[in-house]
Design a protein around this motif. Structure first.
Motif, mmCIF file in Angstrom:
data_model
loop_
_atom_site.group_PDB
_atom_site.id
_atom_site.type_symbol
_atom_site.label_atom_id
_atom_site.label_comp_id
_atom_site.label_asym_id
_atom_site.label_seq_id
_atom_site.Cartn_x
_atom_site.Cartn_y
_atom_site.Cartn_z
ATOM 1 N N VAL A 230 12.195 -121.810 -66.375
ATOM 2 C CA VAL A 230 11.347 -120.951 -67.207
ATOM 3 C C VAL A 230 9.915 -121.454 -67.118
ATOM 4 C CG1 VAL A 230 10.872 -120.085 -69.528
ATOM 5 C CG2 VAL A 230 13.251 -120.458 -68.803
ATOM 6 N N LEU A 231 9.018 -120.582 -66.676
ATOM 7 C CA LEU A 231 7.589 -120.906 -66.642
ATOM 8 C C LEU A 231 6.874 -120.080 -67.698
ATOM 9 C CD1 LEU A 231 5.116 -122.299 -65.307
ATOM 10 C CD2 LEU A 231 4.903 -120.245 -63.877
ATOM 11 N N ARG A 232 6.140 -120.776 -68.578
ATOM 12 C CA ARG A 232 5.308 -120.112 -69.578
ATOM 13 C C ARG A 232 3.843 -120.262 -69.159
ATOM 14 N NH1 ARG A 232 7.729 -122.846 -74.912
ATOM 15 N NH2 ARG A 232 8.453 -124.410 -73.404
ATOM 16 N N PRO A 233 3.316 -119.289 -68.419
ATOM 17 C CA PRO A 233 1.935 -119.400 -67.938
ATOM 18 C C PRO A 233 0.941 -119.195 -69.070
ATOM 19 C CG PRO A 233 2.868 -117.280 -67.316
ATOM 20 C CD PRO A 233 3.972 -118.044 -67.972
ATOM 21 N N GLN A 234 -0.060 -120.053 -69.119
ATOM 22 C CA GLN A 234 -1.148 -119.899 -70.090
ATOM 23 C C GLN A 234 -2.278 -119.129 -69.386
ATOM 24 O OE1 GLN A 234 -0.106 -121.132 -73.271
ATOM 25 N NE2 GLN A 234 1.626 -121.130 -71.855
ATOM 26 N N TYR A 235 -1.987 -117.855 -69.181
ATOM 27 C CA TYR A 235 -2.816 -116.956 -68.393
ATOM 28 C C TYR A 235 -4.197 -116.790 -69.017
ATOM 29 C CZ TYR A 235 -0.845 -114.243 -72.202
ATOM 30 O OH TYR A 235 -0.443 -113.838 -73.448
ATOM 31 N N ARG A 236 -5.155 -116.274 -68.223
ATOM 32 C CA ARG A 236 -6.494 -116.004 -68.761
ATOM 33 C C ARG A 236 -6.355 -115.048 -69.954
ATOM 34 N NH1 ARG A 236 -9.241 -114.425 -63.550
ATOM 35 N NH2 ARG A 236 -7.396 -115.443 -62.696
ATOM 36 N N GLY A 237 -7.138 -115.331 -70.980
ATOM 37 C CA GLY A 237 -6.979 -114.615 -72.245
ATOM 38 C C GLY A 237 -6.260 -115.459 -73.281
ATOM 39 N N SER A 238 -5.600 -116.554 -72.830
ATOM 40 C CA SER A 238 -4.984 -117.490 -73.777
ATOM 41 C C SER A 238 -6.091 -118.253 -74.492
ATOM 42 C CB SER A 238 -4.068 -118.472 -73.043
ATOM 43 O OG SER A 238 -3.025 -117.806 -72.366
ATOM 44 N N SER A 239 -5.913 -118.485 -75.770
ATOM 45 C CA SER A 239 -6.910 -119.232 -76.549
ATOM 46 C C SER A 239 -6.440 -120.669 -76.743
ATOM 47 C CB SER A 239 -7.144 -118.558 -77.904
ATOM 48 O OG SER A 239 -5.935 -118.506 -78.651
#
Length: 679
Positions: A483-492
């Motif tokens: 399981v990958l939880r990406p902290q994509y752009r838009g994450s604060s």
């Protein structure tokens, strides 16, 4: 005594790390039931501990529990939730008082109050807070005895009954009876901040706010307002945030022009304390760095110190920890770092020693000190990790630890594998952080894994490591998925650059970040390219729906929980607040899944609760109807489920079973992109 709450005693010097050798699917029931214990706190004097514990009933309702720390062996006093109003949170205050949060199902007209329809009937929940004592002898609506109800309409009266009228702002640690409370003035519908006496229910006004004026920092000794914030209209599309600071020894506030910022710039700026010796303020801000630092602000000189008080090269500073007991009041005793798993660093030698000793007792787990009395002879602390659900303990006299309870004692840590903080580059070169969870015992020589890309909600949010309260991650990893939880752009919370890069990129560059994470896992030999899936909830549900209609999807299927799917309609209903629309609403643009349903190309499971007013069910249902004749699709409306936790056990069970069936069906079969006969 109830065996569930029988105290276990351990020596302070003994501990053993769990080894992740075995791999067994965690039973759905172990992840679904009400936690055995949660929401635990200790009064400032160390006399009482308050918590919620698992109660009876078919759904395992909660019960309010209170321990006398002098007689822990007697067990707690218990009061079960009511038939309709359920306990969802509790906090030990002072003067032997307890604050209790409750919630109940509600179906009816909201009269325009809170989230939901402005006309007609809404299925939702209403929440209330109550005050009681350690004997649970009487429950009164919190801080509302002096509320004025004369001269307001029947409609507004109903609104106030649904939403409540007050909430706690500050506990004023050294004051034996008073707290600071925010009350709703029912005549003017503005916020009034009052000094509230827990014994007499008397209230003294401290500050009257408006829709654009609010207090900032209260003096923790006496409740005096030290700073306030005003929002002033700069144009039809912009507000300025102005900071006013009280002159020492005066009632007068002065505008600090050097701190004025445009609201749309979205800088973090928070007064979190004052150094009584110098008069300087502790401020959390990203004015001088991509990540939040702790800095000192000299209000007399109107400038910040040249160097930060505390900074971290990779993560933001989460807070400054100041003492709340007479022995250490207002002294900086530590700070927190918003790392993958939040870290607390104590600079107070005694607390540092206690914290380090407890860390040795529970290796591989995060130890969090959540309360202590004045001489620190009684310390309440929590232990947890991504393998270990939260457990709550009391350290007595620096000699022994009593365990109050474990939230999910049936979980075997050995069924849960490794958790890593990772980074990878998006296709445009932006560095994307993420949290990677792997099955227990897996190594690369066993071959690549079926993988789930799991974006968080928000999107102005971020994931943290440690135990996953939703249970989704351990559910998946114990069944053999990476399981990958990406902290994509838009994450604060991970820097301004990453946060601002998501503006107006819904379904576009924000979505690229998830796909690029999947590609990176394939390159690393972790993910099987023929068994890639995406699952998200709320904004993450939007991301899963977007994956269904994006061309050349890397995924075999998508699972979309409580999604937003129609950006056009969302824009029309974003917020009644013009300020909120300026702050965030205008960033919610990009690729609209509902306008691209003709491009659907992978199977999708959609689910949402029928009491969800944050992302109403029409988002999921309309998307399902638009794609069901093009791809395998399933839609489930879950009875009585709201948008956010806490959920009933049956909500968890339903979600897990839906996911398991879909992953073992349309996803596992290679994600048949043809229409299923069941549709």
């Amino acid at each position: 005594m109830n065996s569930t709450f029988r105290l276990s005693l351990v020596a302070l010097a003994v501990g053993m790390a769990a080894q992740a050798d075995a791999r067994n699917p965690i039973p759905i029931e172990s992840l679904s039931h009400v936690p055995e214990i949660q929401s635990v706190s200790m009064s400032a004097d160390g006399r009482n501990i308050v918590a919620l514990v698992k109660g009876g009933g078919e759904e395992g309702d909660t019960a309010l529990a209170t321990w006398n720390v002098d007689r822990l062996e007697d067990g707690p006093r218990l009061t079960a939730s009511g038939d309709r109003m359920k306990f969802i949170g509790a906090s030990a205050l002072k003067a032997d008082r307890i604050l209790v949060a409750t919630r109940q199902e509600f179906t009816g007209a909201l009269q325009g109050c809170g989230e939901g329809k402005t006309t007609g009937s809404t299925k939702t929940f209403v929440s209330k807070t109550y005050l009681t004592d350690v004997e649970h002898s009487k429950f009164d609506e919190a801080f509302a005895k002096n509320a004025r109800r004369i001269g307001i309409s029947e409609q507004m009266q109903r609104c106030l009954e649904l939403t409540g009228t007050a909430n706690l702002v500050s506990t004023l640690p050294l004051d034996p009876e008073n707290v600071i409370v925010q009350q709703l003035n029912q005549m003017t519908l503005t916020s009034e901040y009052v000094l509230y006496n827990l014994k007499t229910d008397e209230a003294k006004s401290l500050f009257r706010g408006t829709g654009r004026t609010s207090p900032g920092l209260f003096n923790p000794r006496n409740g005096e307002v030290l700073t306030r914030t005003e929002l002033e209209e700069a144009s039809s599309k912009e507000f300025e945030q102005k900071i006013y600071i009280r002159k020492p020894g005066s009632e007068e506030f002065e505008l600090h022009e050097n701190l004025t910022r445009k609201l749309s710039d979205r800088y973090t700026f928070e007064f979190v304390g004052i150094d009584e010796a110098s008069g300087k303020f502790y401020v959390l801000t990203d004015l001088y760095s991509d990540r939040v630092e702790a800095r000192m602000y000299d209000a007399t000189a109107r400038k910040f110190d040249n160097e930060p008080l505390v900074a971290h090269p990779e993560f933001s500073i989460g807070g400054i920890i100041q003492g709340t007991r007479e022995s250490d009041f207002n002294q900086v005793i530590g700070f927190s770092v918003a790392a993958m798993v939040p870290q607390v660093v104590y600079v107070d030698p005694e607390l540092k020693s206690i914290h380090e000793a407890l860390g040795k007792l529970y290796p591989g787990q995060r130890v969090s000190i959540s309360g202590y009395n004045s001489d620190r002879s009684r310390v309440l602390f929590v232990t947890q990790s991504h393998r270990h659900p939260p457990a709550y303990h009391v350290l007595l006299d620096r000699k022994k630890v009593l365990t109050l309870g474990r939230s999910r004692p049936s979980i075997n840590p050995e069924d849960i594998g490794e958790q890593r903080w990772v980074t990878y580059k998006a296709r445009d070169g932006l560095e994307i952080p993420g949290i990677l969870d792997l099955p227990a015992g897996w190594t690369k020589d066993q071959g690549p894994l079926p993988t789930v890309i799991h974006p968080h909600g928000g999107p102005w949010s971020r994931d943290g490591g440690g135990w996953d309260a939703s249970g989704w991650v351990p559910f998946l990893t114990s069944r053999g998925y990476a399981v990958l939880r990406p902290q994509y752009r838009g994450s604060s919370g991970l820097g301004r650059k990453l946060w601002l890069a998501g503006d107006s990129e819904w379904g576009q560059k924000m979505q690229d970040d998830k796909d690029d994470g999947a590609a990176w896992l394939v390159e690393q030999g972790i993910a099987d390219p023929d068994r890639l899936h995406i699952f998200g909830y709320s904004y993450g549900g939007f991301a899963a729906a977007a994956a269904v209609v994006r061309p050349d999807s890397p995924y075999q299927c998508a699972i979309s929980g409580a999604p937003v799917t129609d950006l056009a309609r969302l824009g029309n209903t974003w917020s009644d607040s013009r300020i909120q629309r300026i702050l965030q609403g205008r960033t919610v643009t990009g690729m609209d899944p509902m306008k691209n349903t003709d491009k659907a190309n992978i199977p999708v499971l959609l689910f949402v609760g029928d009491r969800d007013v944050r992302t109403p069910s029409w988002h999921a249902e309309d998307f399902y109807k638009a794609v069901k004749d093009k791809v395998t699709a399933r839609y489930e409306l879950i009875p009585d489920q709201p948008h956010s936790l806490p959920w009933y056990p049956r909500h968890f069970r339903t979600q897990f079973k839906l996911m398991e069936e879909f992953l073992n069906g349309p996803c596992k079969s290679g994600g048949s992109k043809s229409v299923a006969a069941a549709n």
